[in-house]
Each structure stands twice: as structure tokens, then as C-alpha cells.
Design an enzyme around this catalytic site. Structure first.
Site, PDB file in Angstrom:
ATOM      1  N   ARG A 198       0.787  -1.279  -0.002  1.00 40.13           N
ATOM      2  CA  ARG A 198      -0.027  -0.030  -0.129  1.00 40.13           C
ATOM      3  C   ARG A 198       0.837   1.418   0.093  1.00 40.13           C
ATOM      4  O   ARG A 198       2.155   1.143   0.379  1.00 40.13           O
ATOM      5  CB  ARG A 198      -0.837  -0.119   1.197  1.00 40.13           C
ATOM      6  CG  ARG A 198      -1.655  -1.224   1.224  1.00 40.13           C
ATOM      7  CD  ARG A 198      -2.677  -1.212   2.818  1.00 40.13           C
ATOM      8  NE  ARG A 198      -3.694  -2.166   2.757  1.00 40.13           N
ATOM      9  CZ  ARG A 198      -3.320  -3.394   3.420  1.00 40.13           C
ATOM     10  NH1 ARG A 198      -2.156  -3.633   3.747  1.00 40.13           N
ATOM     11  NH2 ARG A 198      -4.386  -4.264   3.403  1.00 40.13           N
ATOM     12  N   HIS A 338      -4.099  -9.123   4.367  1.00 36.40           N
ATOM     13  CA  HIS A 338      -5.712  -9.048   4.331  1.00 36.40           C
ATOM     14  C   HIS A 338      -6.013  -9.547   5.891  1.00 36.40           C
ATOM     15  O   HIS A 338      -4.941 -10.545   6.175  1.00 36.40           O
ATOM     16  CB  HIS A 338      -5.999 -10.042   3.477  1.00 36.40           C
ATOM     17  CG  HIS A 338      -6.360  -8.990   1.963  1.00 36.40           C
ATOM     18  ND1 HIS A 338      -6.636  -9.955   0.836  1.00 36.40           N
ATOM     19  CD2 HIS A 338      -5.910  -7.784   1.795  1.00 36.40           C
ATOM     20  CE1 HIS A 338      -6.613  -8.833  -0.010  1.00 36.40           C
ATOM     21  NE2 HIS A 338      -6.182  -7.718   0.440  1.00 36.40           N
TER      22      HIS A 338
END
Length: 367
Positions: A198, A338
Site C-alpha cells: 500500500r 489482508h
């Protein structure tokens, strides 16, 4: 006329309403006294009664500010600065038609009318976020006894979206971006595409987070340790903190075909100081702002004829390529960080398997 008494817990409790005369006030106090002496008094019910009284005067906006000050996550941590700013933006924007309303007056009908009006404006994703925030705030109001039930009852409203799908680049488009991007940011694109990091994780990476595994003079593996992320909030600045979730703390083996580019970047732009940022701002020491990076990203994606593509699409590219290696669902979740897998499963991560799969990714780069 107001009336109040001291409960068995030593706290002061007010009557849920005012009285027209002293006799009525004393009558109410007599009832409370009887409950106290007969063991029928409950601090929970007393608080609910007081809360319902407060709901008659407190507006959603006033209660929301109290909620923002006291809100904690499941780890007992307060709101992160960027999250707080986003919530305040929604309260002053999409939710503004309701913030002036008293809590007790926000009915399911009022929520449906507000929701329909927002959806007609075409802001589906923002409306879904605003609805989710409203539902959370009013759920707390129910717990505090301010209202009896949560008026947010629209099925699926929190999950509404525009339906727009993020399309990752093709291999040719990614190569065009790499050929065009400002050279000092080439490694950033490579890490986003092949390690699926990210932006906040990427721009907080430091030299100490890059592990180079060698056998003799040969580089067997380069592993990126993601342990932190940085966010930028208007009026606050940069804040270094934990990753998006606990699952975001992970080690990512890079595919061998990008090793050379990463090593060159470390040599020419980073150096050996452990805390040096991999991709700092132009001053070399502070964090790179997204608003600065896009000045380099936009021309590169335009050159690839993908002006529609957000930087986050590179993460989708990395996820897709990793899945194509034959990685299991658990391995994909671990690599991407995740939170849909339990913390215990993360500790079963095999670095050797990750390196093996990363090598397969290099073969796909030639396709």
C-alpha cells in the site's frame, strides 16, 4: 422543577424530565427511594432513563463529537488522526442534514429519506460510508440508553458502491510506466506492483526493512519487512503508526527479476543508514506526500494510456500475478496483509515457500 438523587453507586441521577410542581418531583423521588430500599434499583436502568432524557435535547452532532472523543477499536485504541478527519468530513458533509436533529427525533423514516436524497445525488460510495458511520454512532446511542432502537435499518446500505472496478495494468502498460516514471521512483512502482504494498506502507519503508539474503556473492533473495505505515492528515501532518490491520505486518519476498533494480536504488538513492527512507521527499529526510508523488505518477500512467488508473491498481496487479503462480488463498492473504485470516495463521507463514513463489512471478514477467 428538576429532581435528582444519589444512587447506590454514589453517582447522581437526574429525573428524565422536569416537573410542574414540588409535589410531583417529591413523588418521583419517593418511587426511586423505594426502589433503592427494596433492592430493585439498577444503575443500568437509571443511566438509560437519564440517557433518554438527554436524547430529548442532545443533537446528533453533539453526540457525534462525544462519540469521536471516546471511540476505541477492539484493541482499546482511539481513532487514528486520518480516520477522525474522515469522520468529521462525513459529519460536516453527507450527514449534515441530520446533525442538527435531536437523537430522539431521528426515526427510520428520517434515515430513509436522508439516504434516498444522498443516493439521488450520485455519491454512492460516500453515502455508504456516511450511512455506516451514522449506524455506528447510533448503535452507541442505544448502548448508552439515549435511544431505544437504532433507526438505521436499510438493508445493504452500508455496502453500496459505484460498481467501478479497478483495472490493473497489463504487463506492457506496466513496462511503459517503468520506462517513463522519474528514475528515483522506478523502485517504488516495482515494489507496489510486485510486492503489492500500500502507498502508506511503501513510503514508510526504510533501509532496515530490506533484508538481502546472499550465498557468497550471489543474492538469493530480497525480503521486504512491512511493519509500519504513514498517513498524512490535513492540519496534522505525517503520522507513523501501525499498518492498516494486524495482518498488515508481514515479510514479502521479491521476485528475482526486480532484484537488480532494487539493489541499484538502495545503492544510489538510499545508502546504508538503517533509518533512511527508501522514498523520501525532495529534502531526503521527510516522508513523500501522495500529492507530490502523483506529479510523477500521472505523466507515467498517461504515457501508458491509462490515465484512469490509480496507484492502488498496482497492488491489484501484484495480487493477480501472485495468484497465478498457484499460491493458496492463505498465502495470498498473508502476502497482501489482508485481515481475513486469523493472527495465528499468519505465524504459519513459510519464508521458503514465499521465496519459491516469488521466483515463479519472475517467469510471468516475461509473458
Amino acid at each position: 422543577m428538576q429532581a435528582s438523587y444519589t444512587g447506590l453507586d454514589g453517582k447522581r441521577y437526574n429525573a428524565p424530565h422536569t416537573f410542574d410542581n414540588r409535589t410531583d418531583a417529591r413523588g418521583w423521588l419517593s418511587i426511586q427511594q423505594a426502589a433503592l430500599t427494596q433492592g430493585e434499583w439498577s444503575p443500568v436502568e437509571a443511566a438509560r432513563s437519564a440517557g433518554r432524557s438527554k436524547a430529548r435535547t442532545d443533537s446528533l452532532g453533539e453526540f457525534a463529537q462525544e462519540w469521536l472523543r471516546t471511540r476505541v477499536n477492539r484493541h482499546g485504541e482511539g481513532l487514528r488522526p486520518r480516520t477522525r478527519v474522515e469522520y468529521e468530513r462525513l459529519l460536516s458533509g453527507a450527514l449534515s442534514p441530520l446533525t442538527g436533529e435531536r437523537l430522539a427525533m431521528i426515526t427510520p423514516e428520517a434515515v430513509r429519506a436522508w439516504y434516498s436524497s444522498q443516493m439521488e445525488g450520485g455519491n454512492k460510495t460516500q453515502t455508504a460510508r456516511a450511512y455506516g458511520l451514522l449506524k455506528s454512532i447510533l448503535a452507541t446511542a442505544v448502548q448508552d440508553g439515549r435511544i431505544v432502537t437504532n433507526p438505521c435499518m436499510i438493508r445493504g446500505a452500508q455496502n453500496a458502491s459505484t460498481g467501478k472496478k479497478v483495472e490493473p495494468p497489463t504487463s506492457a502498460e506496466l513496462q511503459k510506466i517503468l520506462d517513463t516514471i522519474t528514475p528515483r521512483y522506478k523502485a517504488a512502482v516495482l515494489l507496489a506492483a510486485w510486492a503489492a504494498t500500500r502507498f502508506g506502507e511503501l513510503t514508510e519503508l526504510r533501509r532496515k526493512d530490506i533484508k538481502i539474503v546472499k550465498s557468497g556473492r550471489d543474492v538469493d533473495a530480497i525480503v521486504v519487512d512491512v511493519a509500519r505505515a504513514v498517513t498524512h492528515t490535513t492540519g496534522v501532518g505525517f503520522t507513523v503508526g501501525p499498518t492498516k490491520s494486524a495482518a498488515g505486518v508481514r515479510s514479502i519476498a521479491l521476485p528475482p527479476h526486480i532484484h537488480a533494480d532494487i539493489l541499484v536504488h538502495l545503492r544510489d538513492n538510499v545508502g546504508d543508514f538503517p533509518d533512511s527512507l527508501l522514498f523520501p521527499a525532495s529534502d531526503g529526510s521527510t516522508h513523500l506526500a501522495e500529492s507530490t508523488f502523483v506529479k510523477h505518477w500521472y505523466p507515467a500512467r498517461a504515457a501508458a494510456k491509462r490515465s484512469d488508473m490509480p496507484f492502488h491498481a498496482l497492488r491489484h496487479y501484484g495480487a493477480t500475478r501472485f495468484a497465478q503462480t498457484g499460491a493458496t488463498l492463505k498465502e495470498i492473504q498473508e502476502r497482501l496483509g489482508h485481515s481475513t485470516v486469523s493472527a495465528a495463521m499468519r505465524y504459519q507463514h513459510s519464508a521458503g515457500r514465499d521465496i519459491e513463489l516469488a521466483k515463479r512471478m519472475s517467469a510471468l514477467a516475461e509473458m
